[in-house]
Design a protein around this motif. Structure first.
Motif, PDB file in Angstrom:
ATOM      1  N   TYR A 154       0.863  -1.184   0.000  1.00 30.97           N
ATOM      2  CA  TYR A 154       0.000   0.000   0.000  1.00 30.97           C
ATOM      3  C   TYR A 154       0.898   1.231   0.000  1.00 30.97           C
ATOM      4  O   TYR A 154       1.901   1.278   0.719  1.00 30.97           O
ATOM      5  CB  TYR A 154      -0.906   0.014   1.235  1.00 30.97           C
ATOM      6  N   VAL A 155       0.511   2.213  -0.817  1.00 28.41           N
ATOM      7  CA  VAL A 155       1.282   3.454  -0.905  1.00 28.41           C
ATOM      8  C   VAL A 155       0.345   4.637  -0.673  1.00 28.41           C
ATOM      9  O   VAL A 155      -0.752   4.692  -1.254  1.00 28.41           O
ATOM     10  CB  VAL A 155       1.963   3.597  -2.280  1.00 28.41           C
ATOM     11  N   ALA A 156       0.769   5.568   0.155  1.00 29.00           N
ATOM     12  CA  ALA A 156      -0.005   6.786   0.400  1.00 29.00           C
ATOM     13  C   ALA A 156       0.686   7.983  -0.255  1.00 29.00           C
ATOM     14  O   ALA A 156       1.918   8.078  -0.248  1.00 29.00           O
ATOM     15  CB  ALA A 156      -0.144   7.027   1.902  1.00 29.00           C
ATOM     16  N   SER A 172       0.372   6.221 -11.437  1.00 27.69           N
ATOM     17  CA  SER A 172      -0.302   5.573 -12.572  1.00 27.69           C
ATOM     18  C   SER A 172       0.462   4.347 -13.067  1.00 27.69           C
ATOM     19  O   SER A 172      -0.083   3.550 -13.835  1.00 27.69           O
ATOM     20  CB  SER A 172      -0.508   6.563 -13.724  1.00 27.69           C
ATOM     21  N   GLY A 173       1.707   4.180 -12.604  1.00 27.83           N
ATOM     22  CA  GLY A 173       2.495   3.010 -12.971  1.00 27.83           C
ATOM     23  C   GLY A 173       2.558   1.946 -11.888  1.00 27.83           C
ATOM     24  O   GLY A 173       3.238   0.933 -12.054  1.00 27.83           O
ATOM     25  N   PHE A 174       1.859   2.156 -10.769  1.00 25.49           N
ATOM     26  CA  PHE A 174       1.875   1.195  -9.669  1.00 25.49           C
ATOM     27  C   PHE A 174       0.870   0.073  -9.915  1.00 25.49           C
ATOM     28  O   PHE A 174      -0.143   0.271 -10.600  1.00 25.49           O
ATOM     29  CB  PHE A 174       1.508   1.860  -8.339  1.00 25.49           C
ATOM     30  N   ASP A 175       1.127  -1.092  -9.301  1.00 21.33           N
ATOM     31  CA  ASP A 175       0.160  -2.192  -9.355  1.00 21.33           C
ATOM     32  C   ASP A 175      -0.331  -2.560  -7.965  1.00 21.33           C
ATOM     33  O   ASP A 175      -0.801  -3.669  -7.732  1.00 21.33           O
ATOM     34  CB  ASP A 175       0.757  -3.410 -10.062  1.00 21.33           C
ATOM     35  N   VAL A 176      -0.221  -1.617  -7.015  1.00 23.30           N
ATOM     36  CA  VAL A 176      -0.734  -1.833  -5.658  1.00 23.30           C
ATOM     37  C   VAL A 176      -1.698  -0.709  -5.309  1.00 23.30           C
ATOM     38  O   VAL A 176      -1.710   0.360  -5.940  1.00 23.30           O
ATOM     39  CB  VAL A 176       0.409  -1.882  -4.611  1.00 23.30           C
ATOM     40  N   ALA A 177      -2.519  -0.955  -4.288  1.00 28.10           N
ATOM     41  CA  ALA A 177      -3.469   0.048  -3.826  1.00 28.10           C
ATOM     42  C   ALA A 177      -2.737   1.317  -3.403  1.00 28.10           C
ATOM     43  O   ALA A 177      -1.735   1.248  -2.685  1.00 28.10           O
ATOM     44  CB  ALA A 177      -4.282  -0.502  -2.660  1.00 28.10           C
ATOM     45  N   SER A 178      -3.247   2.468  -3.858  1.00 29.62           N
ATOM     46  CA  SER A 178      -2.572   3.741  -3.608  1.00 29.62           C
ATOM     47  C   SER A 178      -3.594   4.786  -3.178  1.00 29.62           C
ATOM     48  O   SER A 178      -4.546   5.080  -3.914  1.00 29.62           O
ATOM     49  CB  SER A 178      -1.848   4.211  -4.874  1.00 29.62           C
ATOM     50  N   GLY A 179      -3.398   5.330  -1.988  1.00 24.13           N
ATOM     51  CA  GLY A 179      -4.333   6.299  -1.434  1.00 24.13           C
ATOM     52  C   GLY A 179      -3.879   7.721  -1.660  1.00 24.13           C
ATOM     53  O   GLY A 179      -2.776   8.098  -1.272  1.00 24.13           O
ATOM     54  N   MET A 180      -4.735   8.524  -2.288  1.00 26.74           N
ATOM     55  CA  MET A 180      -4.440   9.919  -2.584  1.00 26.74           C
ATOM     56  C   MET A 180      -5.167  10.787  -1.551  1.00 26.74           C
ATOM     57  O   MET A 180      -6.401  10.870  -1.549  1.00 26.74           O
ATOM     58  CB  MET A 180      -4.899  10.277  -3.997  1.00 26.74           C
TER      59      MET A 180
END
Length: 342
Positions: A154-156, A172-180
């Protein structure tokens, strides 16, 4: 130029070759990645709990904390997916103060970026190996992603970074859940535009390369409260805020509309004990409204072994040197409460 070039950093490949993640742990991460993404997409009805210290300042106490979560995760695995916070970069509003272990592996010594990159990677690998849990971190510097891209589930993207083009395009290049996160102004439109950008493909420059991304369908919003023009904290976790967010999501060309609520920061006014009440209110709102239940996929909670915070150099084991956190006993009770009521 006013830059002083001190030394060239090793490439991500060099650091990863020195401190590799084993095949077994890579497979564990792939399994956890899918579970978490399935929650964001609605395929899994479990609840996400991103919990841990405000900043991961010491490997021993951080890994001790994460290991304590392992038994609880086993107890609540049918209802909650625990994602430990190991935040190795600390954003600073004015640029002053401790910036995290990735920059300053010893908070009482001068910055050392090379040693920081190594310390960041070693801590994440140790936490996964000992606890069986893959973790979350904040992407404060997009160019550092390569050093941890094989470790994080997970990336914030923080409130001060979410308006930045490079952060949005990199996600936009990640393949994991990303919280903005919403920006400090609290503008929902800015936050949703960042999700739109992250979910779509882009062509840009990254780490000296011309790159193209395919878009990240698991980018979603994180509500963390806001700051008024007078400097007062404004919360945005209430029932009405969540309904408004859901309605705004419906007008966006995005998939997997989802929200995670940060119970600290401006939502609590950094009154860390309030996180308990805030978490319970959000769970109550989910019970009252199917719309909110479908939207809110998890919580962020700042928690450590000892409650509160301390000054750098005080030397209290397991106590935050940045924002104040819930202590372990309160955190444990809250996790079980969340599992019973989510």
């Amino acid at each position: 130029m006013s830059f002083s070039f001190l030394k060239q950093l090793p490439s991500p490949e060099e650091i990863k070759n020195q401190y590799p993640l084993s095949k077994e742990l890579s497979e564990l991460k792939a399994t956890r990645d899918k579970m978490i993404c399935d929650v964001i997409s609605g395929k899994d009805d479990r609840f996400l709990l991103i919990i841990g210290p405000c900043s991961a300042d010491r490997e021993d106490s951080v890994c001790d904390y994460v290991n304590r979560l392992t038994k609880i995760q086993e107890d609540v695995k049918d209802r909650v997916i625990i994602i430990p916070r190991i935040y190795t970069n600390k954003p600073r509003t004015t640029g002053e103060g401790y910036k995290g272990i990735a920059s300053q592996p010893d908070p009482e010594k001068a910055p050392d970026m090379v040693e920081g990159m190594i310390a960041m990677r070693k801590m994440h690998i140790r936490a996964i190996a000992e606890s069986g849990l893959t973790c979350a971190d904040e992407m404060l510097y997009p160019e550092n992603w390569g050093y941890v891209e094989d470790l994080l589930s997970y990336v914030a993207i923080g409130a001060r970074s979410v308006e930045d083009q490079q952060h949005r395009l990199t996600v936009s290049g990640f393949d994991v859940a990303s919280g903005m996160k919403n920006p400090t102004s609290g503008d929902f439109s800015v936050m949703l535009n960042s999700v739109y950008a992250a979910q779509h493909s882009h062509h840009f420059v990254y780490r000296g390369y011309e790159v193209e991304t395919s878009g990240n369908p698991y980018a979603h919003v994180v509500l963390r409260g806001a700051t008024s023009k007078h400097g007062n904290s404004i919360s945005n976790y209430h029932y009405e805020d969540l309904v408004r967010l859901s309605e705004m999501y419906d007008k966006m060309d995005v998939v997997n509309p989802a929200a995670v609520i940060d119970t600290n920061h401006s939502n609590s006014g950094k009154k860390y004990k309030e996180q308990i009440r805030i978490a319970k209110e959000i769970l109550h709102s989910r019970k009252l409204s199917p719309q909110i239940h479908n939207l809110v996929k998890g919580l962020m909670i700042e928690s450590y072994i000892e409650e509160g915070c301390q000054a750098i150099g005080d030397g209290i084991y397991g106590k935050s040197i940045t924002d104040p956190c819930l202590g372990w006993e309160d955190s444990k009770k809250l996790i079980y409460y969340i599992a019973e009521n989510c």
